[in-house]
Design a protein around this motif. Sequence first.
Motif, PDB file in Angstrom:
ATOM      1  N   UNK A 118       0.860  -1.010   0.059  1.00 38.72           N
ATOM      2  CA  UNK A 118       0.043   0.018   0.012  1.00 38.72           C
ATOM      3  C   UNK A 118       0.759   1.283   0.149  1.00 38.72           C
ATOM      4  N   UNK A 119       1.926   1.305   0.777  1.00 35.57           N
ATOM      5  CA  UNK A 119       2.859   2.392   0.797  1.00 35.57           C
ATOM      6  C   UNK A 119       3.425   2.758  -0.402  1.00 35.57           C
ATOM      7  N   UNK A 120       3.684   1.707  -1.311  1.00 36.40           N
ATOM      8  CA  UNK A 120       4.136   1.993  -2.618  1.00 36.40           C
ATOM      9  C   UNK A 120       3.388   2.463  -3.543  1.00 36.40           C
ATOM     10  N   UNK A 121       2.177   2.030  -3.453  1.00 39.95           N
ATOM     11  CA  UNK A 121       1.029   2.530  -4.373  1.00 39.95           C
ATOM     12  C   UNK A 121       0.946   4.093  -4.097  1.00 39.95           C
ATOM     13  N   UNK A 122       1.072   4.147  -2.601  1.00 38.59           N
ATOM     14  CA  UNK A 122       0.718   5.652  -2.454  1.00 38.59           C
ATOM     15  C   UNK A 122       1.705   6.642  -2.651  1.00 38.59           C
ATOM     16  N   UNK A 123       2.899   6.191  -2.780  1.00 36.71           N
ATOM     17  CA  UNK A 123       4.020   6.798  -3.051  1.00 36.71           C
ATOM     18  C   UNK A 123       4.238   6.992  -4.805  1.00 36.71           C
ATOM     19  N   UNK A 124       4.011   6.085  -5.449  1.00 27.77           N
ATOM     20  CA  UNK A 124       3.554   6.223  -6.868  1.00 27.77           C
ATOM     21  C   UNK A 124       2.456   7.174  -7.234  1.00 27.77           C
ATOM     22  N   UNK A 125       1.589   7.110  -6.607  1.00 23.95           N
ATOM     23  CA  UNK A 125       0.407   8.004  -7.113  1.00 23.95           C
ATOM     24  C   UNK A 125       0.821   9.531  -6.748  1.00 23.95           C
ATOM     25  N   UNK A 126       1.387   9.673  -5.627  1.00 26.81           N
ATOM     26  CA  UNK A 126       1.719  11.029  -5.359  1.00 26.81           C
ATOM     27  C   UNK A 126       2.973  11.477  -6.069  1.00 26.81           C
ATOM     28  N   UNK A 127       3.947  10.726  -6.517  1.00 21.83           N
ATOM     29  CA  UNK A 127       5.185  11.124  -7.502  1.00 21.83           C
ATOM     30  C   UNK A 127       4.590  11.340  -8.744  1.00 21.83           C
ATOM     31  N   UNK A 128       3.569  10.642  -9.280  1.00 19.22           N
ATOM     32  CA  UNK A 128       3.081  10.777 -10.655  1.00 19.22           C
ATOM     33  C   UNK A 128       2.223  12.173 -10.495  1.00 19.22           C
ATOM     34  N   UNK A 129       1.433  12.328  -9.550  1.00 24.86           N
ATOM     35  CA  UNK A 129       0.622  13.395  -9.630  1.00 24.86           C
ATOM     36  C   UNK A 129       1.309  14.832  -9.621  1.00 24.86           C
ATOM     37  N   UNK A 130       2.501  14.717  -8.611  1.00 27.35           N
ATOM     38  CA  UNK A 130       3.464  15.728  -8.389  1.00 27.35           C
ATOM     39  C   UNK A 130       4.143  15.913  -9.926  1.00 27.35           C
ATOM     40  N   UNK A 131       4.640  15.123 -10.445  1.00 28.73           N
ATOM     41  CA  UNK A 131       5.201  15.186 -11.576  1.00 28.73           C
ATOM     42  C   UNK A 131       4.454  15.793 -12.936  1.00 28.73           C
ATOM     43  N   UNK A 132       3.077  15.413 -12.618  1.00 27.93           N
ATOM     44  CA  UNK A 132       2.115  16.056 -13.605  1.00 27.93           C
ATOM     45  C   UNK A 132       1.797  17.692 -13.268  1.00 27.93           C
TER      46      UNK A 132
END
Length: 191
Positions: A118-132
Amino acid sequence: MGPIVLLVLGLSCLLLFSIWRQNSGRRKLLPGPTPFPIIGNILQLDNKDITQSLINLSKVYGPMFTLYLGMKPTVVLYGYEAVKEALIGHGKDFSGRGSFPLAEKVRKGLGIVFSNGHRWKEMRRFTIMTLQNFVMGKRNIEERVQGEACCLVEELRKTKDSPCDPTFITGGAPCNVICSIIFQNRFDSKD
């Protein structure tokens, strides 16, 4: 009892425990070749051509089978249909990532690279959203790549068809794209 007898007794107990542990876990897994204690199926794989070894094992055990790499069971999927069924049909079960025990101990499951679940999914979602959000409203990444490609062509033209090693020139292009996104500035090819 002598020390040799104790050593032999201890090693045989360790061997029996290893066999018992592998056999108790094997009941829940897919069929596969019988592993040796402690080293697993390493000896059954050809180091020079592992692919051919896996193809031969898939002919015997089917497109999905279990191999033991050491004492760690590994499920092998061979063929398009097996991979498609696993990733599309059972995508939720296969969506996890492998664990890296040493990295988990040091980083305590934090970070993007070694986190899991779950932590990886949250970090990935946050990273993609931030880069976008970071790139939104600014020059498109595609435009930056095309601009850097033009600069790369110019640098290659400066060599005037003489032999050269393009490693440094071509290695700087992706770095300049990243720098132009993050720092809003590209660096000269000689910098």
